[in-house]
Enzyme design. Structure first.
Site, PDB file in Angstrom:
ATOM      1  N   CYS A 168     -10.601  -5.006   0.004  1.00  0.00           N
ATOM      2  CA  CYS A 168     -11.548  -3.768   0.268  1.00  0.00           C
ATOM      3  C   CYS A 168     -11.940  -4.487  -1.303  1.00  0.00           C
ATOM      4  O   CYS A 168     -11.655  -4.349  -2.367  1.00  0.00           O
ATOM      5  CB  CYS A 168     -10.778  -3.199   0.376  1.00  0.00           C
ATOM      6  SG  CYS A 168     -10.457  -2.391  -1.542  1.00  0.00           S
ATOM      7  N   CYS A 205      -4.232   0.894  -2.758  1.00  0.00           N
ATOM      8  CA  CYS A 205      -3.242  -0.021  -1.260  1.00  0.00           C
ATOM      9  C   CYS A 205      -2.891  -1.388  -2.708  1.00  0.00           C
ATOM     10  O   CYS A 205      -2.792  -1.234  -3.409  1.00  0.00           O
ATOM     11  CB  CYS A 205      -5.626  -1.425  -1.824  1.00  0.00           C
ATOM     12  SG  CYS A 205      -6.673  -0.769  -0.315  1.00  0.00           S
ATOM     13  N   ASN A 228       1.084  -0.932   0.431  1.00  0.00           N
ATOM     14  CA  ASN A 228       0.285   0.210  -0.163  1.00  0.00           C
ATOM     15  C   ASN A 228       1.148   1.118  -0.017  1.00  0.00           C
ATOM     16  O   ASN A 228       1.938   0.996   0.475  1.00  0.00           O
ATOM     17  CB  ASN A 228      -0.879   0.179   0.797  1.00  0.00           C
ATOM     18  CG  ASN A 228      -0.844  -0.158   2.372  1.00  0.00           C
ATOM     19  OD1 ASN A 228       0.351  -1.216   2.714  1.00  0.00           O
ATOM     20  ND2 ASN A 228      -0.793   0.017   3.332  1.00  0.00           N
ATOM     21  N   GLU A 275       0.400   5.414   1.030  1.00  0.00           N
ATOM     22  CA  GLU A 275      -0.809   6.043   1.237  1.00  0.00           C
ATOM     23  C   GLU A 275      -0.575   7.414   0.936  1.00  0.00           C
ATOM     24  O   GLU A 275       0.782   8.066  -0.310  1.00  0.00           O
ATOM     25  CB  GLU A 275      -0.522   6.084   2.451  1.00  0.00           C
ATOM     26  CG  GLU A 275      -0.924   4.736   3.736  1.00  0.00           C
ATOM     27  CD  GLU A 275      -0.864   4.744   4.892  1.00  0.00           C
ATOM     28  OE1 GLU A 275      -0.952   5.027   5.272  1.00  0.00           O
ATOM     29  OE2 GLU A 275      -2.357   3.750   5.218  1.00  0.00           O
ATOM     30  N   GLU A 321      -3.068  -4.617  -3.384  1.00  0.00           N
ATOM     31  CA  GLU A 321      -4.158  -4.778  -4.510  1.00  0.00           C
ATOM     32  C   GLU A 321      -3.576  -4.106  -5.598  1.00  0.00           C
ATOM     33  O   GLU A 321      -3.486  -4.536  -6.534  1.00  0.00           O
ATOM     34  CB  GLU A 321      -4.858  -5.706  -3.746  1.00  0.00           C
ATOM     35  CG  GLU A 321      -5.091  -6.263  -2.963  1.00  0.00           C
ATOM     36  CD  GLU A 321      -5.639  -5.489  -1.653  1.00  0.00           C
ATOM     37  OE1 GLU A 321      -4.523  -4.284  -1.653  1.00  0.00           O
ATOM     38  OE2 GLU A 321      -6.162  -6.828  -0.688  1.00  0.00           O
ATOM     39  N   CYS A 338     -10.657  -3.079  -4.707  1.00  0.00           N
ATOM     40  CA  CYS A 338      -9.655  -4.109  -4.560  1.00  0.00           C
ATOM     41  C   CYS A 338     -10.496  -5.396  -5.361  1.00  0.00           C
ATOM     42  O   CYS A 338      -8.777  -5.908  -6.487  1.00  0.00           O
ATOM     43  CB  CYS A 338      -8.453  -5.015  -3.652  1.00  0.00           C
ATOM     44  SG  CYS A 338      -7.129  -2.618  -3.574  1.00  0.00           S
TER      45      CYS A 338
END
Ligand code: THU
Length: 142
Positions: free
Chosen positions: A95, A55, A44, A46, A57, A98
């Site tokens: 999520c 993210c 990830n 940010e 993925e 993703c």
């Protein structure tokens, strides 16, 4: 196939170590395992503008597709946790966004990959279609 479930999980764990997550301190790693034996990882990333966070993925899929890995996606390993405790909690499931991102690369390879959601005491093995039933994908566009 030159990777195994264990090595894919190990690759995801290593990727999590490279996460850029100064805001949540939640480090996530993902590893995509393709039928040709290749493994593409992501962590990830940010952003100070929180909502722009990528993210793990999503980063892995972006790497895979931009590097021309469009073969059959057989498995995805996802692991996460607070810095220093990656993999120590409950299994991390992708999520919603993703799941859709993963669906694109899965559809390109014509497969329904196994998603290995790694936790401390169990690895949930779910198919992507279980995580994202009735998906919208490339074939939905006609
Ligand atoms: N995160 C992922 O990398 N993958 C997921 O599937 C769930 C959440 C990241 C985003 C953010 O950097 C941190 O975990 C906390 O939400």
């Amino acid at each position: 196939m030159s990777w195994s479930k264990d090595s894919l999980i190990a690759a995801a764990r290593e990727a999590a170590g490279k996460a850029y997550a100064p805001y949540s301190s939640f480090h996530v790693g993902a590893a995509l395992g393709f039928a040709d034996g290749s493994v593409v990882t992501g962590a990830n990333v940010e952003n100070a503008s929180y909502g722009l966070t990528l993210c793990a993925e999503t980063v892995a899929v972006g790497k895979a597709l931009s590097e021309d890995w469009r073969g059959k996606l057989e498995a995805v390993a996802v692991i996460g946790g607070k810095a220093g405790a990656v993999g120590a909690g409950d299994p991390v499931t992708p999520c919603g966004r993703c799941r859709q991102i993963l669906n694109e690369v899965a559809a390109l390879g014509g497969n329904d990959p196994t998603v290995l959601c790694v936790g401390e005491s169990e690895v949930l093995e779910l198919s992507l279609s279980d995580l994202l039933p009735h998906s919208f994908g490339p074939s939905s566009l006609g």
